[in-house]
Design an enzyme around this catalytic site. Sequence first.
Site, short mmCIF file in Angstrom:
data_model
loop_
_atom_site.label_atom_id
_atom_site.label_comp_id
_atom_site.label_asym_id
_atom_site.label_seq_id
_atom_site.Cartn_x
_atom_site.Cartn_y
_atom_site.Cartn_z
N TYR A 5 8.98 -4.91 -27.67
CA TYR A 5 10.40 -5.16 -27.92
C TYR A 5 11.27 -4.13 -27.19
O TYR A 5 12.25 -4.49 -26.52
CB TYR A 5 10.66 -5.11 -29.42
CG TYR A 5 12.07 -5.37 -29.85
CD1 TYR A 5 12.62 -6.64 -29.81
CD2 TYR A 5 12.87 -4.32 -30.33
CE1 TYR A 5 13.92 -6.88 -30.22
CE2 TYR A 5 14.16 -4.55 -30.75
CZ TYR A 5 14.69 -5.83 -30.70
OH TYR A 5 15.97 -6.05 -31.11
N LYS B 16 13.97 -4.93 -24.19
CA LYS B 16 15.39 -4.63 -24.34
C LYS B 16 15.86 -3.61 -23.31
O LYS B 16 17.00 -3.67 -22.85
CB LYS B 16 15.67 -4.14 -25.76
CG LYS B 16 15.50 -5.22 -26.83
CD LYS B 16 16.39 -6.42 -26.59
CE LYS B 16 16.41 -7.39 -27.77
NZ LYS B 16 17.23 -8.59 -27.51
#
Length: 303
Positions: free
Chosen positions: A155, A159
Amino acid sequence: MDLTGKAAVVTGSGRGLGLAYAHALAAHGASVVVNDVDEAVAGAAVKSLTEAGGRAVAEVVPVGTAEAAERLVNRAVEEFGRLDILVTNAGILRDKVLWKMTDEDFDAVITTHLRGTFTCARAAAVRMREQGGGGTLILVGSPAGQRGNFGQTNYAAAKAGIAAMARTWSMELGRANITVNAIVPVAATAMTETIPAFAPYIEAMRGGEPLPDFLRKGEGFGTPEDCAALVPFLASDAARGITGQAIGIGGDKVALWSHPQEIRAAYADGGWTPDSLADAFPTSVGAELQTVGIPAPKAPEAS
């Protein structure tokens, strides 16, 4: 903030932050393509938007592939005649520490967040450049991508890549008058309610209690609706001069994140050796090493 006549695609907008973004856009006049992987959830989202006076349709498809991106862009053009705004919100979590994360855990998150942002933005950019008149790409980042977060290799990497793509695309699409920004929302969602420090306050909020000021102001933590105002603003004429930025929002707080940059430097005539680095590093560039991770919220001490 009049977006009348503009059409938007918001990925992952069946619930949570994505739904809040869709409502904010519709409330300011934009027509919205709602996207979700669950047909019932997408249908309920469209119903909530139309009952509030907006125009919306659903496109049920998991983002990631070029085919999915084309479907979303084509649906906007077929239904509303154009595409002006893309919000890449769709995301999933597969949290595990590095030594336990599988290839499948890594690939699933990268596919949805990073590849999904890329394929959707590419399809949107092609359409916006063809139709002329500019456009707006709003890429959804995260504090994890800015600072890292324990157990979120996939993640955080996705991002961080999204923020880098926003900076890159802002340069590539500037001549077409297409702005590209990353937003960094912090809100009470299904993702954040699993964080122990936030959980009791989210539970109390759902029981009708307001979030305390130390969260809303100090941490910039609030509801999805608190984050949504940034989306119609960035899509409006008032923000045409804002591009290539990472902008945080949550609770009562809005903030501009810095871009990575050199903060200290040292020089050695003729270059460095391992020994000279060992001698100089602690008192020069390494005198104040950077912190990592998302700081845990700290409640004010009772007086």
